[in-house]
Design a protein around this motif. Structure first.
Motif, PDB file in Angstrom:
ATOM      1  N   LEU A 114       0.828  -1.201   0.000  1.00 11.62           N
ATOM      2  CA  LEU A 114       0.000   0.000   0.000  1.00 11.62           C
ATOM      3  C   LEU A 114       0.863   1.252   0.000  1.00 11.62           C
ATOM      4  O   LEU A 114       0.557   2.230  -0.706  1.00 11.62           O
ATOM      5  N   ASP A 115       1.946   1.246   0.779  1.00 14.98           N
ATOM      6  CA  ASP A 115       2.850   2.395   0.802  1.00 14.98           C
ATOM      7  C   ASP A 115       3.454   2.648  -0.574  1.00 14.98           C
ATOM      8  O   ASP A 115       3.542   3.798  -1.028  1.00 14.98           O
ATOM      9  N   ALA A 116       3.881   1.571  -1.241  1.00 22.28           N
ATOM     10  CA  ALA A 116       4.528   1.721  -2.539  1.00 22.28           C
ATOM     11  C   ALA A 116       3.554   2.260  -3.579  1.00 22.28           C
ATOM     12  O   ALA A 116       3.873   3.196  -4.330  1.00 22.28           O
ATOM     13  N   PHE A 117       2.357   1.690  -3.640  1.00 23.72           N
ATOM     14  CA  PHE A 117       1.369   2.160  -4.604  1.00 23.72           C
ATOM     15  C   PHE A 117       0.982   3.621  -4.330  1.00 23.72           C
ATOM     16  O   PHE A 117       0.861   4.429  -5.255  1.00 23.72           O
ATOM     17  N   THR A 118       0.768   3.939  -3.057  1.00 16.95           N
ATOM     18  CA  THR A 118       0.336   5.291  -2.697  1.00 16.95           C
ATOM     19  C   THR A 118       1.432   6.308  -2.970  1.00 16.95           C
ATOM     20  O   THR A 118       1.168   7.389  -3.529  1.00 16.95           O
ATOM     21  N   ALA A 119       2.659   5.996  -2.595  1.00 11.44           N
ATOM     22  CA  ALA A 119       3.766   6.918  -2.845  1.00 11.44           C
ATOM     23  C   ALA A 119       3.966   7.171  -4.331  1.00 11.44           C
ATOM     24  O   ALA A 119       4.389   8.261  -4.740  1.00 11.44           O
ATOM     25  N   ASP A 120       3.633   6.185  -5.165  1.00 11.90           N
ATOM     26  CA  ASP A 120       3.760   6.347  -6.615  1.00 11.90           C
ATOM     27  C   ASP A 120       2.581   7.085  -7.236  1.00 11.90           C
ATOM     28  O   ASP A 120       2.588   7.369  -8.434  1.00 11.90           O
ATOM     29  N   GLY A 121       1.536   7.361  -6.432  1.00 13.91           N
ATOM     30  CA  GLY A 121       0.464   8.224  -6.916  1.00 13.91           C
ATOM     31  C   GLY A 121      -0.747   7.549  -7.512  1.00 13.91           C
ATOM     32  O   GLY A 121      -1.519   8.183  -8.238  1.00 13.91           O
ATOM     33  N   TYR A 122      -0.984   6.249  -7.196  1.00 11.68           N
ATOM     34  CA  TYR A 122      -2.191   5.598  -7.708  1.00 11.68           C
ATOM     35  C   TYR A 122      -3.418   6.106  -6.952  1.00 11.68           C
ATOM     36  O   TYR A 122      -3.419   6.140  -5.723  1.00 11.68           O
ATOM     37  N   PRO A 123      -4.477   6.472  -7.661  1.00 12.82           N
ATOM     38  CA  PRO A 123      -5.647   7.019  -6.970  1.00 12.82           C
ATOM     39  C   PRO A 123      -6.478   5.985  -6.237  1.00 12.82           C
ATOM     40  O   PRO A 123      -7.198   6.308  -5.290  1.00 12.82           O
ATOM     41  N   LEU A 124      -6.421   4.704  -6.686  1.00 13.14           N
ATOM     42  CA  LEU A 124      -7.261   3.658  -6.084  1.00 13.14           C
ATOM     43  C   LEU A 124      -6.507   2.339  -6.081  1.00 13.14           C
ATOM     44  O   LEU A 124      -5.909   1.953  -7.092  1.00 13.14           O
ATOM     45  N   ILE A 125      -6.546   1.659  -4.929  1.00 14.98           N
ATOM     46  CA  ILE A 125      -5.934   0.345  -4.761  1.00 14.98           C
ATOM     47  C   ILE A 125      -7.048  -0.642  -4.423  1.00 14.98           C
ATOM     48  O   ILE A 125      -7.867  -0.381  -3.527  1.00 14.98           O
TER      49      ILE A 125
ATOM     50  N   THR B 166      -2.526   6.732   3.421  1.00 11.82           N
ATOM     51  CA  THR B 166      -1.676   7.909   3.269  1.00 11.82           C
ATOM     52  C   THR B 166      -0.244   7.574   3.625  1.00 11.82           C
ATOM     53  O   THR B 166       0.020   6.925   4.643  1.00 11.82           O
ATOM     54  N   THR B 167       0.674   8.009   2.793  1.00 12.68           N
ATOM     55  CA  THR B 167       2.105   7.875   3.073  1.00 12.68           C
ATOM     56  C   THR B 167       2.860   8.886   2.236  1.00 12.68           C
ATOM     57  O   THR B 167       2.438   9.214   1.107  1.00 12.68           O
ATOM     58  N   ALA B 168       3.951   9.388   2.776  1.00 17.04           N
ATOM     59  CA  ALA B 168       4.847  10.303   2.065  1.00 17.04           C
ATOM     60  C   ALA B 168       4.106  11.474   1.423  1.00 17.04           C
ATOM     61  O   ALA B 168       4.443  11.919   0.320  1.00 17.04           O
ATOM     62  N   GLY B 169       3.068  11.974   2.105  1.00 24.99           N
ATOM     63  CA  GLY B 169       2.334  13.119   1.588  1.00 24.99           C
ATOM     64  C   GLY B 169       1.334  12.811   0.500  1.00 24.99           C
ATOM     65  O   GLY B 169       0.731  13.722  -0.067  1.00 24.99           O
ATOM     66  N   HIS B 170       1.148  11.532   0.181  1.00 30.14           N
ATOM     67  CA  HIS B 170       0.181  11.116  -0.833  1.00 30.14           C
ATOM     68  C   HIS B 170      -0.943  10.323  -0.177  1.00 30.14           C
ATOM     69  O   HIS B 170      -0.716   9.618   0.813  1.00 30.14           O
ATOM     70  N   THR B 171      -2.141  10.396  -0.756  1.00 34.41           N
ATOM     71  CA  THR B 171      -3.293   9.636  -0.256  1.00 34.41           C
ATOM     72  C   THR B 171      -3.967   8.928  -1.425  1.00 34.41           C
ATOM     73  O   THR B 171      -4.215   9.534  -2.468  1.00 34.41           O
ATOM     74  N   SER B 172      -4.263   7.653  -1.236  1.00 34.49           N
ATOM     75  CA  SER B 172      -4.994   6.850  -2.220  1.00 34.49           C
ATOM     76  C   SER B 172      -6.254   6.311  -1.581  1.00 34.49           C
ATOM     77  O   SER B 172      -6.297   6.060  -0.366  1.00 34.49           O
ATOM     78  N   PHE B 173      -7.283   6.109  -2.387  1.00 34.27           N
ATOM     79  CA  PHE B 173      -8.423   5.331  -1.929  1.00 34.27           C
ATOM     80  C   PHE B 173      -8.006   3.861  -1.896  1.00 34.27           C
ATOM     81  O   PHE B 173      -7.241   3.387  -2.739  1.00 34.27           O
ATOM     82  N   LEU B 174      -8.528   3.140  -0.911  1.00 30.36           N
ATOM     83  CA  LEU B 174      -8.264   1.712  -0.757  1.00 30.36           C
ATOM     84  C   LEU B 174      -9.594   0.992  -0.587  1.00 30.36           C
ATOM     85  O   LEU B 174     -10.389   1.353   0.283  1.00 30.36           O
ATOM     86  N   HIS B 175      -9.832  -0.016  -1.436  1.00 28.77           N
ATOM     87  CA  HIS B 175     -11.002  -0.863  -1.221  1.00 28.77           C
ATOM     88  C   HIS B 175     -10.549  -2.293  -0.970  1.00 28.77           C
ATOM     89  O   HIS B 175      -9.855  -2.889  -1.793  1.00 28.77           O
ATOM     90  N   VAL B 176     -10.940  -2.831   0.192  1.00 29.03           N
ATOM     91  CA  VAL B 176     -10.623  -4.204   0.567  1.00 29.03           C
ATOM     92  C   VAL B 176     -11.914  -5.012   0.560  1.00 29.03           C
ATOM     93  O   VAL B 176     -12.855  -4.700   1.298  1.00 29.03           O
ATOM     94  N   SER B 177     -11.962  -6.027  -0.271  1.00 30.68           N
ATOM     95  CA  SER B 177     -13.142  -6.890  -0.335  1.00 30.68           C
ATOM     96  C   SER B 177     -13.105  -7.918   0.787  1.00 30.68           C
ATOM     97  O   SER B 177     -12.065  -8.522   1.049  1.00 30.68           O
ATOM     98  N   ALA B 178     -14.248  -8.115   1.425  1.00 32.31           N
ATOM     99  CA  ALA B 178     -14.360  -9.175   2.434  1.00 32.31           C
ATOM    100  C   ALA B 178     -14.470 -10.547   1.795  1.00 32.31           C
ATOM    101  O   ALA B 178     -14.411 -11.561   2.491  1.00 32.31           O
ATOM    102  N   GLY B 179     -14.604 -10.605   0.460  1.00 32.33           N
ATOM    103  CA  GLY B 179     -14.619 -11.890  -0.234  1.00 32.33           C
ATOM    104  C   GLY B 179     -15.915 -12.652  -0.046  1.00 32.33           C
ATOM    105  O   GLY B 179     -16.753 -12.314   0.792  1.00 32.33           O
ATOM    106  N   CYS B 180     -16.053 -13.713  -0.834  1.00 28.41           N
ATOM    107  CA  CYS B 180     -17.305 -14.474  -0.781  1.00 28.41           C
ATOM    108  C   CYS B 180     -17.093 -15.925  -0.369  1.00 28.41           C
ATOM    109  O   CYS B 180     -18.009 -16.736  -0.496  1.00 28.41           O
ATOM    110  N   GLY B 181     -15.924 -16.275   0.149  1.00 25.74           N
ATOM    111  CA  GLY B 181     -15.676 -17.646   0.562  1.00 25.74           C
ATOM    112  C   GLY B 181     -14.919 -17.714   1.866  1.00 25.74           C
ATOM    113  O   GLY B 181     -14.695 -16.700   2.533  1.00 25.74           O
TER     114      GLY B 181
END
Length: 308
Positions: A222-233, A269-284
């Motif tokens: 999450l830190d790596a994706f967010t620091a690189d500027g992805y809007p949604l994980i 949020t990390t290194a001054g960047h913020t991304s949306f994060l969606h975690v699925s609870a899954g179906c199994g």
């Protein structure tokens, strides 16, 4: 006799009723979560993304198969599968049958540890102990030995044949009627297969939207994706805690993310960047712990809209 045995008998009856509910009803009480995420450029039409995760298919789970098939009626713009499709070495045909209607839509996928390896019988209390000790997956634990290898290659080949984009430590693109989606994914951090250096660099130029995908939402990913500027994980793995306490929530996440973000939409949020994060609870569930409590199985329809 009531004074000595009434309370223990009552607690036993309540526990038995809770277990019967968790194993007999809630684990098959499939739900659709709907969320809206403002991540698109201004002027771009909304996009509907169906996320399925942690199917953990076991042969004979007919209701789960029918429910997954029915999700095609949502007519999403594209599908994201965040892994752990299997919990049975014989489950590939039924998994593909369940996902068949969804594979008619554009899609992408990453794998989780249970796509590669069969589950092992574990004492559920170990999750609490490992959380207290800061140990998660192979991150601090001894390497897995004597595990069953699942036929994940068959899943990969079928997904690829349907046109779904494999994102295990790789990048890919989806083209949707004049809209181009760039996707960056990691293999499962839970078993240390993630190699962020191979996909580092952030969103791609020329794409209308860039998304990040990973099975297990470990903080390093999450830190790596967010620091690189992805809007949604998008991630899965946690099962939403699986066995939760009503009005309190999850006790464990099976990774190093906090329990407040064990499922649903949040931010990272990390290194001054913020991304949306969606975690699925899954179906199994793991085939050896086929119960859910205060955490129904789910898929999610995310409606991506223009940024404010």
């Amino acid at each position: 006799m009531r004074a000595r045995y009434g309370v223990p008998l009552t607690l036993t009856a309540v526990g038995a009723a809770g277990l019967a509910y968790a194993a007999g009803f809630e684990v098959r009480s499939f739900r659709l979560r709907r969320v809206t995420v403002p991540v698109l450029p201004r002027g771009m039409r909304p996009l509907r993304v169906l996320q399925v995760s942690d199917i953990h298919m076991v042969s004979g789970q007919r209701k789960k198969q029918r429910w997954l098939q029915s999700l095609a009626g949502l007519r999403p713009d594209f599908v994201i599968n965040t892994g752990d499709n299997l919990s049975d070495t014989e489950g590939v045909p039924e998994t593909l049958d369940a996902l068949g209607p969804l594979m008619e839509f554009p899609g992408a996928y990453v794998f989780g540890s249970n796509d590669y390896y069969g589950p092992k019988l574990r004492n559920p209390a170990r999750y609490l102990i490992e959380r207290a000790q800061g140990r998660h997956g192979l991150n601090g634990n001894a390497p897995a030995v004597g595990v069953v290898h699942n036929p994940w290659e068959e899943l990969r080949d079928a997904f690829d044949a349907a046109g779904w984009v494999g994102l295990s430590n790789s990048r890919g693109r989806l083209k949707l009627e004049g809209i181009e989606i760039a996707l960056t994914g990691l293999d499962d951090p839970h078993i240390k297969r993630d190699r962020y250096a191979e996909v580092a660099g952030g969103p791609e130029s020329g794409a209308d939207l860039s998304l990040a995908v990973v099975h297990a939402p470990y903080l390093r990913s999450l830190d790596a994706f967010t620091a690189d500027g992805y809007p949604l994980i998008l991630a899965g793995h946690t099962h939403g805690g699986q066995l939760c306490i009503p009005f309190y929530g999850a006790l464990v996440t099976n990774c190093d993310i906090d329990t407040d973000r064990v499922k649903g939409l949040s931010t990272h949020t990390t290194a001054g960047h913020t991304s949306f994060l969606h975690v699925s609870a899954g179906c199994g569930t793991n085939r050896y712990t086929p119960v859910r409590f205060a955490c129904p199985p789910e898929a999610t329809l995310l409606t991506l809209t223009a940024r404010d």
